[in-house]
Enzyme design. Structure first.
Site, PDB file in Angstrom:
ATOM      1  N   SER A   1       0.848  -1.190   0.000  1.00 15.19           N
ATOM      2  CA  SER A   1       0.000   0.000   0.000  1.00 15.19           C
ATOM      3  C   SER A   1       0.891   1.250   0.000  1.00 15.19           C
ATOM      4  O   SER A   1       1.757   1.369  -0.861  1.00 15.19           O
ATOM      5  CB  SER A   1      -0.954  -0.032   1.197  1.00 15.19           C
ATOM      6  OG  SER A   1      -2.013   0.876   1.026  1.00 15.19           O
TER       7      SER A   1
ATOM      8  N   ARG B   1     -12.183   7.273   8.514  1.00 11.09           N
ATOM      9  CA  ARG B   1     -11.799   5.879   8.701  1.00 11.09           C
ATOM     10  C   ARG B   1     -12.866   4.927   8.172  1.00 11.09           C
ATOM     11  O   ARG B   1     -12.548   3.884   7.586  1.00 11.09           O
ATOM     12  CB  ARG B   1     -11.542   5.599  10.179  1.00 11.09           C
ATOM     13  CG  ARG B   1     -11.069   4.184  10.465  1.00 11.09           C
ATOM     14  CD  ARG B   1      -9.778   3.868   9.742  1.00 11.09           C
ATOM     15  NE  ARG B   1      -9.164   2.634  10.236  1.00 11.09           N
ATOM     16  CZ  ARG B   1      -8.014   2.152   9.795  1.00 11.09           C
ATOM     17  NH1 ARG B   1      -7.348   2.799   8.865  1.00 11.09           N
ATOM     18  NH2 ARG B   1      -7.530   1.036  10.295  1.00 11.09           N
TER      19      ARG B   1
ATOM     20  N   ASP C   1      -9.059  -6.635  -4.310  1.00 11.48           N
ATOM     21  CA  ASP C   1      -8.707  -5.289  -3.852  1.00 11.48           C
ATOM     22  C   ASP C   1      -9.470  -4.249  -4.679  1.00 11.48           C
ATOM     23  O   ASP C   1      -9.323  -4.186  -5.899  1.00 11.48           O
ATOM     24  CB  ASP C   1      -7.198  -5.087  -4.017  1.00 11.48           C
ATOM     25  CG  ASP C   1      -6.671  -3.852  -3.305  1.00 11.48           C
ATOM     26  OD1 ASP C   1      -7.463  -2.942  -3.002  1.00 11.48           O
ATOM     27  OD2 ASP C   1      -5.441  -3.805  -3.066  1.00 11.48           O
TER      28      ASP C   1
ATOM     29  N   HIS D   1      -8.186  -5.351   0.043  1.00  8.06           N
ATOM     30  CA  HIS D   1      -6.875  -4.709   0.146  1.00  8.06           C
ATOM     31  C   HIS D   1      -6.102  -5.161   1.381  1.00  8.06           C
ATOM     32  O   HIS D   1      -4.897  -5.411   1.316  1.00  8.06           O
ATOM     33  CB  HIS D   1      -7.077  -3.193   0.166  1.00  8.06           C
ATOM     34  CG  HIS D   1      -5.805  -2.401   0.222  1.00  8.06           C
ATOM     35  ND1 HIS D   1      -4.893  -2.381  -0.818  1.00  8.06           N
ATOM     36  CD2 HIS D   1      -5.291  -1.588   1.186  1.00  8.06           C
ATOM     37  CE1 HIS D   1      -3.871  -1.598  -0.502  1.00  8.06           C
ATOM     38  NE2 HIS D   1      -4.084  -1.107   0.709  1.00  8.06           N
ATOM     39  N   ASP D   2      -6.775  -5.264   2.505  1.00  9.89           N
ATOM     40  CA  ASP D   2      -6.105  -5.631   3.751  1.00  9.89           C
ATOM     41  C   ASP D   2      -5.510  -7.036   3.743  1.00  9.89           C
ATOM     42  O   ASP D   2      -4.793  -7.409   4.678  1.00  9.89           O
ATOM     43  CB  ASP D   2      -7.068  -5.504   4.937  1.00  9.89           C
ATOM     44  CG  ASP D   2      -7.081  -4.105   5.526  1.00  9.89           C
ATOM     45  OD1 ASP D   2      -6.313  -3.244   5.046  1.00  9.89           O
ATOM     46  OD2 ASP D   2      -7.867  -3.864   6.470  1.00  9.89           O
TER      47      ASP D   2
END
Length: 353
Positions: free
Chosen positions: A129, A199, A297, A327-328
């Site tokens: 990332s 967030r 992702d 993505h994580d």
């Protein structure tokens, strides 16, 4: 955690950040040719063995019995390095006086700090990332220092979609009345509501749609009824409760000022800027690079890693993490990460021999 002073730092846009300190941590015995540089993501820090648990340590893929691992906290961060929350040499906090920075600024400051510590060459630079963007810039800016690189879940530049979603995160913080133009430090309040919104937006791009739906579906949060006669903020769907929890967790450990600065740096990421465009810049990278993407992702879609693999001047190979997480997954899919990292080291090692 330790820190190193690099003095005054001039950004590529011409702003001066005075008396900069960069935080770092290390693991494993340092030798001449065994240094691995780890680059953290947006809200990460120098404690790589914590946020990449199961990947770094004795006998693990990044084996600290073999390698000496170093990880810095990025310029602009809030975990030991100079950032908006740091004390300004003229008094008070940097706050709104802290300038915008780029990924290249982050790498240049890190390069200076590591040189001061005696690090001249790295067996590998590894990051995902925002950390992947930094690793890519290391290959372009300091190829003589990097023997190989493992780059995960990132693109050659920020896309319009990424900039758009990330600007909404920045706006949500800056529009919080507690932001006070960035000078909320020591006022007794902070733009935590705005950062919570940021967030939540971000987290929806970090996770996969299938994973989130499988976990929560359209279920109500236990004991709450989001389908009543009138909407009520305290009557939530289960996914709302989950996002509220993620927002609260970040507010407890991260500074909104750093969140804005680092998100803006991601928006400025463009490996081709001033280098003849993306494909020319990638083709001119001579460092052997292994690229990894995540099939689900939505923040950095897999086609962006395919673009890297087609255009890099010295591609070692490409790997795919298959996961519903999104993505994580570059942080959470430890088994696949272990296999891909070991494959990277095998390929990089065969070149060295």
């Amino acid at each position: 955690m330790s820190t190193v002073s690099i003095g005054d730092f001039t950004t590529e846009a011409g702003a001066i950040i005075r008396d900069v300190h960069i935080a770092y941590q290390t693991w494993g015995e340092r030798k001449e040719d065994n240094v691995i540089l780890i680059e953290h993501a947006l809200t990460g820090d120098s404690d790589a063995v914590s946020w990449w648990a199961g990947l770094i340590g004795p006998g693990l893929a990044i084996d600290t019995d073999t390698f000496h691992v170093v990880c810095t906290n990025v310029l602009g961060g809030c975990k030991g390095s100079t950032g908006p929350a740091s004390e300004h040499p003229d008094g008070g906090r940097w706050g709104s006086r802290f300038p915008a920075i780029s990924i290249r600024d982050q790498v240049a400051a890190e390069h200076t700090a590591l040189n001061k510590l005696g690090y001249q060459h790295f067996a590998a630079v590894i990051g995902g990332s925002m950390g992947g963007a930094r690793a890519l810039e290391w290959c372009a800016m300091y190829p003589e220092a990097v023997r190989s690189a493992l780059i995960l879940a990132v693109s050659a530049r920020a896309s319009a979609w990424q900039i758009g979603i990330q600007m909404q995160q920045i706006n949500s913080i800056e529009q919080d009345p507690a932001w006070q133009g960035g000078d909320y430090y020591d006022t007794g309040s902070a733009p935590l509501q705005g950062m919570g919104v940021a967030r939540k937006l971000a987290h929806l791009t970090y996770r996969g749609e299938l994973e989130v739906d499988e976990r929560f579906g359209a279920d109500a949060q236990d004991g709450e009824n989001p389908r009543g006669a009138f909407r009520a903020a305290d009557q939530r769907f289960a996914v709302e409760s989950y996002l509220d929890h993620q927002a609260k967790k970040l507010a407890e450990r991260f500074d909104p000022g750093s969140y804005v600065i680092l998100t803006e740096a991601l928006n400025r990421h463009d490996i081709g800027r001033g280098r003849g465009g993306l494909n020319k810049a990638l083709a001119n990278i001579t460092v052997p690079v292994f690229v990894v993407g995540v099939d689900t992702d939505i923040l950095y879609p897999y086609h962006q890693q395919e673009h890297l693999s087609r255009n890099l001047g010295n591609l070692l190979g490409m790997g795919k993490i298959v996961s519903p997480v999104g993505h994580d997954a570059f942080l959470t899919e430890t088994r696949q990460l272990d296999q891909l990292t070991r494959r990277f080291f095998r390929l990089a090692g065969s070149l060295a021999s």
